[in-house]
Design a protein around this motif. Structure first.
Motif, mmCIF file in Angstrom:
data_model
loop_
_atom_site.group_PDB
_atom_site.id
_atom_site.type_symbol
_atom_site.label_atom_id
_atom_site.label_comp_id
_atom_site.label_asym_id
_atom_site.label_seq_id
_atom_site.Cartn_x
_atom_site.Cartn_y
_atom_site.Cartn_z
ATOM 1 N N ALA A 101 0.826 -1.210 0.000
ATOM 2 C CA ALA A 101 0.000 0.000 0.000
ATOM 3 C C ALA A 101 0.860 1.259 0.000
ATOM 4 O O ALA A 101 0.578 2.206 -0.754
ATOM 5 C CB ALA A 101 -0.940 -0.008 1.208
ATOM 6 N N ASP A 102 1.910 1.290 0.813
ATOM 7 C CA ASP A 102 2.799 2.457 0.846
ATOM 8 C C ASP A 102 3.464 2.672 -0.503
ATOM 9 O O ASP A 102 3.582 3.800 -0.986
ATOM 10 C CB ASP A 102 3.868 2.307 1.933
ATOM 11 N N ASP A 103 3.905 1.597 -1.124
ATOM 12 C CA ASP A 103 4.554 1.677 -2.429
ATOM 13 C C ASP A 103 3.587 2.241 -3.474
ATOM 14 O O ASP A 103 3.954 3.119 -4.261
ATOM 15 C CB ASP A 103 5.043 0.278 -2.825
ATOM 16 N N LEU A 104 2.351 1.761 -3.465
ATOM 17 C CA LEU A 104 1.349 2.260 -4.420
ATOM 18 C C LEU A 104 1.028 3.728 -4.163
ATOM 19 O O LEU A 104 0.909 4.514 -5.112
ATOM 20 C CB LEU A 104 0.078 1.414 -4.355
ATOM 21 N N ARG A 105 0.913 4.113 -2.883
ATOM 22 C CA ARG A 105 0.652 5.524 -2.550
ATOM 23 C C ARG A 105 1.780 6.427 -3.039
ATOM 24 O O ARG A 105 1.550 7.589 -3.374
ATOM 25 C CB ARG A 105 0.486 5.702 -1.038
ATOM 26 N N ASN A 106 2.983 5.886 -3.087
ATOM 27 C CA ASN A 106 4.141 6.657 -3.548
ATOM 28 C C ASN A 106 4.311 6.594 -5.061
ATOM 29 O O ASN A 106 5.321 7.057 -5.594
ATOM 30 C CB ASN A 106 5.419 6.173 -2.856
ATOM 31 N N GLY A 107 3.339 6.005 -5.766
ATOM 32 C CA GLY A 107 3.355 5.993 -7.222
ATOM 33 C C GLY A 107 4.174 4.871 -7.844
ATOM 34 O O GLY A 107 4.469 4.914 -9.035
#
Length: 115
Positions: free
Chosen positions: A92-98
């Motif tokens: 989730a963090d990786d996706l939020r960071n694009g």
């Protein structure tokens, strides 16, 4: 050296752990995440010791197999817990960071987990 490079290497010799560059990826877990995983592993470890004791006492095969099935179920529960933590945090963090790097990594790993 970056902070990631300064983390102790889990594969280094004990005397080199603090000075070797990090060769392993690390995950900082919350105390709750850590406790949930370690508690499950402790139970599994106890179950496996119990199976060994059963073998040493020549317990009947099907009785041991029932316990082996319980350990397999416990390991599956551990895997589900860890997978859930990974998706909720790392992915989730990786996706939020694009980025989709961790999602792609997980999608490559999932077929191995489904066997």
């Amino acid at each position: 050296m970056t902070d990631a490079e300064k983390k102790p290497c889990c594969a280094a010799a004990p005397a080199e752990k603090e000075t070797a560059p990090s060769c392993c990826r690390h995950k900082d877990r919350t105390p709750e995440e850590y406790r949930a995983l370690v508690n499950r592993l402790s139970r599994i470890e106890g179950q496996v010791r119990g199976i060994r004791a059963m073998v040493e006492k020549d317990v009947y095969c099907t009785d041991i197999l029932v316990q082996v099935a319980a350990v397999n179920a416990a390991l599956n529960g551990f895997s589900k817990e860890l997978l859930g933590q990974h998706v909720r945090t790392c992915v989730a963090d990786d996706l939020r960071n694009g980025s989709s790097e961790k999602l792609d990594e997980l999608l490559t790993l999932l077929p191995k987990l489904m066997k």
